[in-house]
Design a protein around this motif. Structure first.
Motif, PDB file in Angstrom:
ATOM      1  N   GLY A  14      31.528  47.123  46.330  1.00 55.54           N
ATOM      2  CA  GLY A  14      31.354  46.723  44.933  1.00 55.54           C
ATOM      3  C   GLY A  14      30.188  47.455  44.294  1.00 55.54           C
ATOM      4  N   SER A  16      30.244  49.999  42.163  1.00 52.26           N
ATOM      5  CA  SER A  16      30.479  50.712  40.903  1.00 52.26           C
ATOM      6  C   SER A  16      29.977  49.955  39.673  1.00 52.26           C
ATOM      7  CB  SER A  16      31.977  51.008  40.744  1.00 52.26           C
ATOM      8  OG  SER A  16      32.683  49.792  40.646  1.00 52.26           O
ATOM      9  N   ILE A  19      25.792  43.921  40.150  1.00 48.68           N
ATOM     10  CA  ILE A  19      24.809  43.699  41.223  1.00 48.68           C
ATOM     11  C   ILE A  19      24.894  44.813  42.265  1.00 48.68           C
ATOM     12  CG2 ILE A  19      24.250  42.157  43.158  1.00 48.68           C
ATOM     13  CD1 ILE A  19      25.206  39.789  41.323  1.00 48.68           C
ATOM     14  N   ARG A  39      36.704  50.576  43.935  1.00 51.04           N
ATOM     15  CA  ARG A  39      37.998  51.230  43.685  1.00 51.04           C
ATOM     16  C   ARG A  39      37.876  52.399  42.716  1.00 51.04           C
ATOM     17  NH1 ARG A  39      40.644  45.812  41.817  1.00 51.04           N
ATOM     18  NH2 ARG A  39      38.562  45.875  40.928  1.00 51.04           N
ATOM     19  N   ARG A  40      36.925  52.343  41.773  1.00 54.64           N
ATOM     20  CA  ARG A  40      36.859  53.374  40.723  1.00 54.64           C
ATOM     21  C   ARG A  40      36.057  54.590  41.186  1.00 54.64           C
ATOM     22  NH1 ARG A  40      35.100  49.362  35.978  1.00 54.64           N
ATOM     23  NH2 ARG A  40      34.189  48.337  37.795  1.00 54.64           N
ATOM     24  N   ASP A  64      40.265  49.758  48.177  1.00 50.55           N
ATOM     25  CA  ASP A  64      40.317  48.311  47.955  1.00 50.55           C
ATOM     26  C   ASP A  64      39.809  47.599  49.203  1.00 50.55           C
ATOM     27  OD1 ASP A  64      41.173  45.612  47.657  1.00 50.55           O
ATOM     28  OD2 ASP A  64      42.705  46.276  46.243  1.00 50.55           O
ATOM     29  N   VAL A  65      38.792  46.732  49.041  1.00 47.31           N
ATOM     30  CA  VAL A  65      38.226  46.047  50.212  1.00 47.31           C
ATOM     31  C   VAL A  65      39.247  45.131  50.903  1.00 47.31           C
ATOM     32  CG1 VAL A  65      35.804  46.126  49.468  1.00 47.31           C
ATOM     33  CG2 VAL A  65      37.229  44.166  48.819  1.00 47.31           C
ATOM     34  N   ASN A  91      29.484  42.800  48.966  1.00 45.68           N
ATOM     35  CA  ASN A  91      29.165  42.366  47.606  1.00 45.68           C
ATOM     36  C   ASN A  91      30.394  42.312  46.693  1.00 45.68           C
ATOM     37  OD1 ASN A  91      27.440  42.237  45.005  1.00 45.68           O
ATOM     38  ND2 ASN A  91      28.562  44.175  44.803  1.00 45.68           N
ATOM     39  N   SER A 142      27.130  35.537  48.059  1.00 45.03           N
ATOM     40  CA  SER A 142      27.859  34.316  47.724  1.00 45.03           C
ATOM     41  C   SER A 142      27.558  33.974  46.261  1.00 45.03           C
ATOM     42  CB  SER A 142      27.431  33.205  48.691  1.00 45.03           C
ATOM     43  OG  SER A 142      28.097  32.013  48.403  1.00 45.03           O
ATOM     44  N   TYR A 156      37.538  30.383  42.900  1.00 45.44           N
ATOM     45  CA  TYR A 156      36.369  31.267  43.086  1.00 45.44           C
ATOM     46  C   TYR A 156      35.290  30.528  43.884  1.00 45.44           C
ATOM     47  CZ  TYR A 156      32.132  33.871  42.093  1.00 45.44           C
ATOM     48  OH  TYR A 156      30.956  34.559  42.233  1.00 45.44           O
ATOM     49  N   LYS A 160      33.758  31.350  47.712  1.00 43.92           N
ATOM     50  CA  LYS A 160      32.339  31.556  48.033  1.00 43.92           C
ATOM     51  C   LYS A 160      31.858  30.526  49.065  1.00 43.92           C
ATOM     52  CE  LYS A 160      31.585  35.221  45.603  1.00 43.92           C
ATOM     53  NZ  LYS A 160      31.268  36.485  46.279  1.00 43.92           N
ATOM     54  N   GLY A 187      22.728  33.123  40.827  1.00 47.74           N
ATOM     55  CA  GLY A 187      23.250  32.285  39.743  1.00 47.74           C
ATOM     56  C   GLY A 187      23.847  33.221  38.704  1.00 47.74           C
ATOM     57  N   THR A 189      24.411  36.071  36.348  1.00 48.66           N
ATOM     58  CA  THR A 189      23.772  37.392  36.396  1.00 48.66           C
ATOM     59  C   THR A 189      24.449  38.323  35.394  1.00 48.66           C
ATOM     60  OG1 THR A 189      23.420  37.036  38.763  1.00 48.66           O
ATOM     61  CG2 THR A 189      23.163  39.286  37.973  1.00 48.66           C
ATOM     62  N   SER A 191      26.295  41.322  34.326  1.00 49.35           N
ATOM     63  CA  SER A 191      27.133  42.291  35.054  1.00 49.35           C
ATOM     64  C   SER A 191      28.465  42.396  34.309  1.00 49.35           C
ATOM     65  CB  SER A 191      27.366  41.806  36.491  1.00 49.35           C
ATOM     66  OG  SER A 191      28.289  40.735  36.502  1.00 49.35           O
ATOM     67  N   GLU A 192      29.442  43.034  34.945  1.00 50.47           N
ATOM     68  CA  GLU A 192      30.776  43.152  34.329  1.00 50.47           C
ATOM     69  C   GLU A 192      31.720  42.049  34.804  1.00 50.47           C
ATOM     70  OE1 GLU A 192      32.189  47.184  34.826  1.00 50.47           O
ATOM     71  OE2 GLU A 192      30.261  47.993  34.238  1.00 50.47           O
TER      72      GLU A 192
HETATM   73  N1  LIG Z   1      27.652  37.931  37.824  1.00 50.51           N
HETATM   74  C1  LIG Z   1      27.373  36.688  38.226  1.00 50.51           C
HETATM   75  O1  LIG Z   1      27.022  35.814  37.420  1.00 50.51           O
HETATM   76  C2  LIG Z   1      27.465  36.350  39.707  1.00 50.51           C
HETATM   77  C3  LIG Z   1      26.921  35.138  40.128  1.00 50.51           C
HETATM   78  C4  LIG Z   1      26.990  34.795  41.461  1.00 50.51           C
HETATM   79  C5  LIG Z   1      27.593  35.647  42.366  1.00 50.51           C
HETATM   80  N2  LIG Z   1      28.140  36.820  41.944  1.00 50.51           N
HETATM   81  C6  LIG Z   1      28.783  37.671  42.957  1.00 50.51           C
HETATM   82  O2  LIG Z   1      28.128  38.922  42.984  1.00 50.51           O
HETATM   83  C7  LIG Z   1      29.027  39.928  43.432  1.00 50.51           C
HETATM   84  C8  LIG Z   1      28.995  41.108  42.467  1.00 50.51           C
HETATM   85  O3  LIG Z   1      29.483  40.655  41.219  1.00 50.51           O
HETATM   86  P1  LIG Z   1      29.009  41.285  39.826  1.00 50.51           P
HETATM   87  O4  LIG Z   1      28.525  40.169  39.003  1.00 50.51           O
HETATM   88  O5  LIG Z   1      28.152  42.449  40.056  1.00 50.51           O
HETATM   89  O6  LIG Z   1      30.437  41.712  39.240  1.00 50.51           O
HETATM   90  P2  LIG Z   1      30.979  43.107  38.619  1.00 50.51           P
HETATM   91  O7  LIG Z   1      29.969  43.677  37.703  1.00 50.51           O
HETATM   92  O8  LIG Z   1      32.334  42.788  38.087  1.00 50.51           O
HETATM   93  O9  LIG Z   1      31.107  44.051  39.895  1.00 50.51           O
HETATM   94  C9  LIG Z   1      32.090  43.794  40.879  1.00 50.51           C
HETATM   95  C10 LIG Z   1      32.156  44.979  41.811  1.00 50.51           C
HETATM   96  O10 LIG Z   1      33.150  44.719  42.823  1.00 50.51           O
HETATM   97  C11 LIG Z   1      34.072  45.795  42.871  1.00 50.51           C
HETATM   98  N3  LIG Z   1      35.375  45.295  43.281  1.00 50.51           N
HETATM   99  C12 LIG Z   1      36.084  44.286  42.723  1.00 50.51           C
HETATM  100  N4  LIG Z   1      37.249  44.127  43.372  1.00 50.51           N
HETATM  101  C13 LIG Z   1      37.274  45.061  44.371  1.00 50.51           C
HETATM  102  C14 LIG Z   1      38.213  45.417  45.367  1.00 50.51           C
HETATM  103  N5  LIG Z   1      39.362  44.754  45.511  1.00 50.51           N
HETATM  104  N6  LIG Z   1      37.917  46.443  46.209  1.00 50.51           N
HETATM  105  C15 LIG Z   1      36.743  47.123  46.072  1.00 50.51           C
HETATM  106  N7  LIG Z   1      35.811  46.820  45.159  1.00 50.51           N
HETATM  107  C16 LIG Z   1      36.081  45.816  44.296  1.00 50.51           C
HETATM  108  C17 LIG Z   1      34.078  46.378  41.456  1.00 50.51           C
HETATM  109  O11 LIG Z   1      34.420  47.755  41.479  1.00 50.51           O
HETATM  110  P3  LIG Z   1      35.852  48.382  41.120  1.00 50.51           P
HETATM  111  O12 LIG Z   1      36.394  47.607  39.964  1.00 50.51           O
HETATM  112  O13 LIG Z   1      35.502  49.801  40.798  1.00 50.51           O
HETATM  113  O14 LIG Z   1      36.653  48.263  42.363  1.00 50.51           O
HETATM  114  C18 LIG Z   1      32.595  46.252  41.110  1.00 50.51           C
HETATM  115  O15 LIG Z   1      31.889  47.336  41.658  1.00 50.51           O
HETATM  116  C19 LIG Z   1      30.393  39.263  43.539  1.00 50.51           C
HETATM  117  O16 LIG Z   1      30.638  38.918  44.893  1.00 50.51           O
HETATM  118  C20 LIG Z   1      30.240  38.017  42.705  1.00 50.51           C
HETATM  119  O17 LIG Z   1      31.090  36.985  43.127  1.00 50.51           O
HETATM  120  C21 LIG Z   1      28.085  37.207  40.632  1.00 50.51           C
END
Ligand SMILES: NC(=O)c1ccc[n+]([C@@H]2O[C@H](COP(=O)([O-])OP(=O)(O)OC[C@H]3O[C@@H](n4cnc5c(N)ncnc54)[C@H](OP(=O)(O)O)[C@@H]3O)[C@@H](O)[C@H]2O)c1
Length: 269
Positions: A14, A16, A19, A39-40, A64-65, A91, A142, A156, A160, A187, A189, A191-192
C-alpha cells in the motif's frame, strides 16, 4: 526525527498513497532499502524517482496483495535484489461505507482479500526468510475501530479485528524465532482512504479531527527502532480504546452521536 535504518530491507504494501506512501518516504529518509508494493505501477515509479534523493535502494513491484502468487514473487524478488528482508509492513487496506445487509458479496470478498488475506499472504511469504535470518519484524496496520465497530463500517471493523487477533497469535508463534510483531492502531488520518471506499464514497463528514499521514508514518518508523508491540498515534485514540473497555455504555453513547452527526452532515451535503 526518524531513527537511522541504514542497510535494513523493508517491504511495505500500500505504498502508492496515504499512510503507506508517507511511511515509504520516512523510511527512505532513514536510509533504508525499501520495497514498494501497490497496484498502481505509475504511482510507484514516480515514488521511486522521488526517493532517489535519499541513500539506499528502492524496488517497486505492482500487484494485488490478495494474490498469493504475487506475494511469493514479491518476497522472492526482494531476496534476489537485496539478499534479505528485515521488516514487513502490512499496510494495504480498503474500507467501505454501507449497511452490511446491502453490501454485495463481491465487495465483501474484495475487502477481506485485501485487508486480511493480503496480510496473511505476505506474512506467510516473509516468515521462512525471517526464520532463516534468525529474526525479523512484522508490522500490521490495524485501526482504532478494530476495537469498537462503527455502524455502516461493520465489515471493515471486523477485518481489522481479524488483523489484531492474527497479530497477537503470530506474536506468540514467532517469539522463539526472534520475529517481532507490532500492531499499529491509527485513528482518522488524512489519506485517499475516503475516495477508495467501497459503497458510499467521499470523506467521512464528521467533525472528528484527522491526523496527517506523516504523523502515522513517524510512529511506524519509530516502532521499527523500539520494537514496541502496540502503537497508538494520539492519546485520544488510546483513550477511545481503553475507555471502550472500561465504559462500554458511555462509548455506545459517543459512537451513536458520531454516527448521527455523520448521517445529518451527509444528508446536508
Ligand atoms: N485513513 C484512515 O483514517 C485510517 C485509519 C485507520 C487505519 N487505516 C488503515 O491504514 C492503511 C492505509 O490506509 P490509507 O488511509 O493510507 O488509505 P489510502 O490512502 O487509500 O491507501 C491505501 C493503499 O493501499 C493500496 N491498496 C489497496 N488495495 C490494494 C490491493 N488489493 N493490493 C495492493 N495494494 C492495495 C493502495 O494502492 P493501489 O490503489 O495503488 O493498489 C494504496 O497505496 C489501511 O490498512 C487502512 O485500513 C486508515
Amino acid at each position: 526525527m526518524n531513527p537511522t535504518l541504514t542497510d535494513k530491507v523493508i517491504l511495505i504494501t500500500g505504498a502508492s498513497a496515504g499512510i503507506g506512501r508517507a511511511t515509504a518516504v520516512a523510511l527512505a529518509q532513514s536510509e533504508a532499502n525499501v520495497v514498494l508494493i501497490a497496484r498502481r505501477q505509475e504511482r510507484l515509479d514516480m515514488l521511486v524517482d522521488e526517493l532517489a534523493a535519499y541513500p539506499g535502494q528502492r524496488l517497486a513491484l505492482a500487484g494485488d496483495v490478495g494474490d498469493e502468487a504475487f506475494a511469493q514473487m514479491a518476497v522472492a524478488q526482494t531476496l534476489t535484489t537485496f539478499g534479505r528482508l528485515d521488516v514487513l509492513i502490512n499496510n494495504a487496506g480498503l474500507g467501505h461505507r454501507s449497511h452490511l445487509t446491502d453490501m454485495p458479496a463481491t465487495d465483501m470478498r474484495r475487502l477481506w482479500d485485501t485487508n486480511v488475506m493480503g496480510l496473511l499472504h505476505f506474512t506467510q511469504a516473509a516468515i521462512p526468510t525471517m526464520k532463516q535470518q534468525g529474526g525479523g519484524h512484522i508490522i500490521n496496520i490495524s485501526s482504532i475501530i478494530s476495537q469498537r465497530p462503527l455502524p455502516h463500517m461493520g465489515l471493515y471493523c471486523a477485518s481489522k479485528t481479524a488483523v489484531n487477533f492474527i497479530s497477537r497469535a503470530l506474536r506468540m508463534e514467532l517469539r522463539p524465532y526472534h520475529i517481532r510483531v507490532t500492531v499499529v492502531y491509527p485513528g482518522r488520518t488524512q489519506s485517499e482512504f475516503g475516495n477508495a471506499l467501497l459503497g458510499e464514497k467521499g470523506a467521512n463528514p464528521t467533525r472528528l479531527a484527522r491526523v496527517s499521514a506523516d504523523r502515522v508514518a513517524h510512529a511506524i518508523v519509530k516502532a521499527i527502532a523500539t520494537g514496541k508491540i502496540e502503537v497508538y498515534i494520539t492519546w485520544t485514540d488510546w483513550l477511545f480504546t481503553h475507555g471502550n473497555r472500561l465504559f462500554p455504555r458511555g462509548t455506545d453513547w459517543l459512537v451513536e452521536r458520531i454516527a448521527a452527526q455523520r448521517t445529518a452532515r451527509h444528508r446536508a451535503n
